[in-house]
Design an enzyme around this catalytic site. Sequence first.
Site, short mmCIF file in Angstrom:
data_model
loop_
_atom_site.label_atom_id
_atom_site.label_comp_id
_atom_site.label_asym_id
_atom_site.label_seq_id
_atom_site.Cartn_x
_atom_site.Cartn_y
_atom_site.Cartn_z
N VAL A 17 -6.66 -10.11 -3.65
CA VAL A 17 -5.31 -10.42 -4.15
C VAL A 17 -5.14 -11.93 -4.30
O VAL A 17 -4.66 -12.42 -5.33
CB VAL A 17 -4.22 -9.83 -3.22
CG1 VAL A 17 -2.84 -10.26 -3.68
CG2 VAL A 17 -4.31 -8.31 -3.16
N LYS A 108 2.40 -6.29 5.11
CA LYS A 108 3.29 -5.23 5.62
C LYS A 108 3.29 -5.19 7.14
O LYS A 108 4.31 -4.92 7.77
CB LYS A 108 2.86 -3.87 5.08
CG LYS A 108 1.43 -3.55 5.41
CD LYS A 108 0.81 -2.60 4.42
CE LYS A 108 -0.70 -2.81 4.45
NZ LYS A 108 -1.39 -2.17 3.36
N LYS A 208 5.26 0.46 6.12
CA LYS A 208 6.05 0.26 4.90
C LYS A 208 7.43 0.91 5.03
O LYS A 208 8.43 0.34 4.59
CB LYS A 208 5.28 0.83 3.71
CG LYS A 208 3.98 0.06 3.41
CD LYS A 208 3.10 0.81 2.44
CE LYS A 208 1.80 0.09 2.15
NZ LYS A 208 0.81 0.94 1.45
N GLY A 305 -3.92 -2.72 -5.21
CA GLY A 305 -4.85 -3.28 -6.20
C GLY A 305 -4.46 -4.71 -6.50
O GLY A 305 -3.29 -5.08 -6.40
N1 HSE Z 1 -4.24 1.15 2.00
C1 HSE Z 1 -3.05 0.99 1.21
C2 HSE Z 1 -2.87 2.25 0.38
C3 HSE Z 1 -3.16 -0.23 0.36
O1 HSE Z 1 -3.77 3.08 0.34
O2 HSE Z 1 -1.83 2.41 -0.22
C4 HSE Z 1 -1.86 -0.76 -0.10
O3 HSE Z 1 -1.02 -1.14 0.95
#
Ligand code: HSE
Length: 434
Positions: A17, A108, A208, A305
């Site tokens: 990223v 997060k 999240k 991504g």
């Molecule tokens: N491991 C996380 C997912 C990546 O699969 O959504 C994004 O936070």
Amino acid sequence: MDKDGKIGIGLLGLGVVGAEVARMLIQKSERLSQKAGRPLFLCSVLVKDMAKPRDSVVPPRLLTTNPADILNNPQVDVVVELLGGVKPATDYLRTAIAQGKHAVTANKEVMANHGPELIRLAEEHGVNLLYEASVGGGIPIIGPLQKDLLANEITSVHAIINGTTNYILTKMSQEGMDFQVALRRAQELGYAEADPAKDIEGVDAAFKLAIVAALAFHTKVAVSDVYTEGISKLTARDFLYAQELGYTIKLLAIARRIGDGLSLRVHPAMVPNEHLLSKVDGVLNAVEIEGDLVGRVVFHGQGAGPRPTASAVIGDILEVARSIASRRGPARSGTVDGGLRILPMEEMITQYYARLTVSDRAGVLAQIAKVLGDLDISIASVIQKNADAARQTAEIVVMTHPAKEAHIRQAVHQMETFGVVRDVSNVIRVEQWT
Ligand code: HSE
């Protein structure tokens, strides 16, 4: 603050990223500066190892292994944290904010565990702390909750916010793929966490959900407030029965207001096939938010991504830059007003699917019905399948009407201890939208 009108950006981390954010800041510098209202420039990038071969457009002179080169650098106005993990990222963000620097993070874990403290610190220092990329990659969720939906009393959030598990469940459901094979594919695609258990066991989704629920319900939410159950117990048979009953199995992250309480949970759930979330497949994410004024809105897209995540990070950088350029203070607030009581999972009421392996003989169903009836659990339907003549067993799938979680747990415990039920193979909650 700004030097010659320029806004300096310091990047912590040059992973996938970080490299994408740096590439955009360098290659699209002019266009992004126009959008920001001031020239943006990348001052410095923190890396772990200078010698590591990297295919990056960042000039080597900008790289450093010393965080102070960014955190104490007067050229840096905005610190962008893309390291991941709690340590040392949280300390770096604290230091940056305490030095009066604006902060942008995609982290997060930091925001779920230390968000309220960092938000307070940023408010004290009059700087922005933006974290759109921490939930749902490129999908706008934090911004809408802090701005566009702020007029609403939010009643519920239903989200598919882990791409790895959604990919695995989609492959298992649509292609009958084995769990391990699907997990390996998701890892190859770069979606899984460094420790895939965080995806599989629902921990990533719980981080999240804690971030989203705190904003949606203006309530202090700890990660430990979120009941968390992963997908590793699901089997091909559950997917077959779900299909037969008109449902799709998804790992849902749910926050629902019930009176003055808030129910927070991440677990596999049966989603009715006619509901939009049942159609969110592969690594895609979706967040459905229901508000008293707006009704239901759904945000859908790529939840991870490098490019989608960079989209959110750079959007935040531009917002910070515009607030510097216009000499406005931070417009957003993450203030929490005490809010709602977190409801214990045992109080939750929903429908349940239970798959049992039982002795195939007279009176067994009656015994199961008695256990459920005594606990005030009403049966909606029963399917009996696959009598195994040799072992004299049958498989029974019970769907209940809405029942209390505590009662279901008691029923499972009782059934596991009496002889005719050989095994309570799985219990899955059924999510209904009223
Ligand atoms: N491991 C996380 C997912 C990546 O699969 O959504 C994004 O936070």
